[in-house]
Write a protein that holds these residues in place. Sequence first.
Motif, PDB file in Angstrom:
ATOM      1  N   GLU A 189      -2.052  18.076  18.225  1.00  0.00           N
ATOM      2  CA  GLU A 189      -3.202  17.521  17.493  1.00  0.00           C
ATOM      3  C   GLU A 189      -4.089  16.681  18.427  1.00  0.00           C
ATOM      4  O   GLU A 189      -5.306  16.762  18.353  1.00  0.00           O
ATOM      5  N   LEU A 190      -3.459  15.886  19.274  1.00  0.00           N
ATOM      6  CA  LEU A 190      -4.235  15.082  20.233  1.00  0.00           C
ATOM      7  C   LEU A 190      -5.004  16.002  21.185  1.00  0.00           C
ATOM      8  O   LEU A 190      -6.171  15.755  21.495  1.00  0.00           O
ATOM      9  N   TRP A 191      -4.364  17.060  21.651  1.00  0.00           N
ATOM     10  CA  TRP A 191      -5.012  17.992  22.561  1.00  0.00           C
ATOM     11  C   TRP A 191      -6.217  18.641  21.876  1.00  0.00           C
ATOM     12  O   TRP A 191      -7.270  18.818  22.495  1.00  0.00           O
ATOM     13  N   GLU A 192      -6.056  18.970  20.599  1.00  0.00           N
ATOM     14  CA  GLU A 192      -7.175  19.569  19.862  1.00  0.00           C
ATOM     15  C   GLU A 192      -8.346  18.597  19.750  1.00  0.00           C
ATOM     16  O   GLU A 192      -9.488  18.987  19.904  1.00  0.00           O
ATOM     17  N   GLN A 193      -8.061  17.324  19.529  1.00  0.00           N
ATOM     18  CA  GLN A 193      -9.126  16.300  19.469  1.00  0.00           C
ATOM     19  C   GLN A 193      -9.874  16.236  20.793  1.00  0.00           C
ATOM     20  O   GLN A 193     -11.090  16.109  20.822  1.00  0.00           O
ATOM     21  N   LEU A 194      -9.147  16.315  21.877  1.00  0.00           N
ATOM     22  CA  LEU A 194      -9.779  16.225  23.194  1.00  0.00           C
ATOM     23  C   LEU A 194     -10.535  17.491  23.560  1.00  0.00           C
ATOM     24  O   LEU A 194     -11.457  17.457  24.378  1.00  0.00           O
ATOM     25  N   SER A 195     -10.176  18.614  22.962  1.00  0.00           N
ATOM     26  CA  SER A 195     -10.788  19.893  23.305  1.00  0.00           C
ATOM     27  C   SER A 195     -12.080  20.177  22.542  1.00  0.00           C
ATOM     28  O   SER A 195     -12.755  21.150  22.837  1.00  0.00           O
ATOM     29  N   ARG A 196     -12.408  19.365  21.578  1.00  0.00           N
ATOM     30  CA  ARG A 196     -13.619  19.607  20.777  1.00  0.00           C
ATOM     31  C   ARG A 196     -14.872  19.376  21.559  1.00  0.00           C
ATOM     32  O   ARG A 196     -15.024  18.682  22.450  1.00  0.00           O
TER      33      ARG A 196
END
Length: 113
Positions: A106-113
Amino acid sequence: MSETRKENRQIKFRVSEQEFKQLEAAAASVGMTVPAFAKSKVKGKRLKSPRIEREGALEIARQLRYYNSNLNQMVRWVNTNKKLYRFDELKGMEHQLEGIRKGLDELWEQLSR
């Protein structure tokens, strides 16, 4: 006492209040101080705004520390209790690791936006 600095030369210059506000806003938009921003611009560096605001980055760092702490506790427990684990203990550890992995995803997805 003499100062030992990597860069021993200092440049001073004055700007108007309006120019300073512009520099300050530009520096803040890329998460830098005014002096660091000015130095980067003089060196010809291309600066981009960060993908995530400061508060969001601090929250992500807090969550990473949380997951790191949980993982370290698990590893410490396993290393302290060197034994053959029961199936339910292994399932519990697997469940904890899955929670940590999902949180990191989930953290990685936040950073990938």
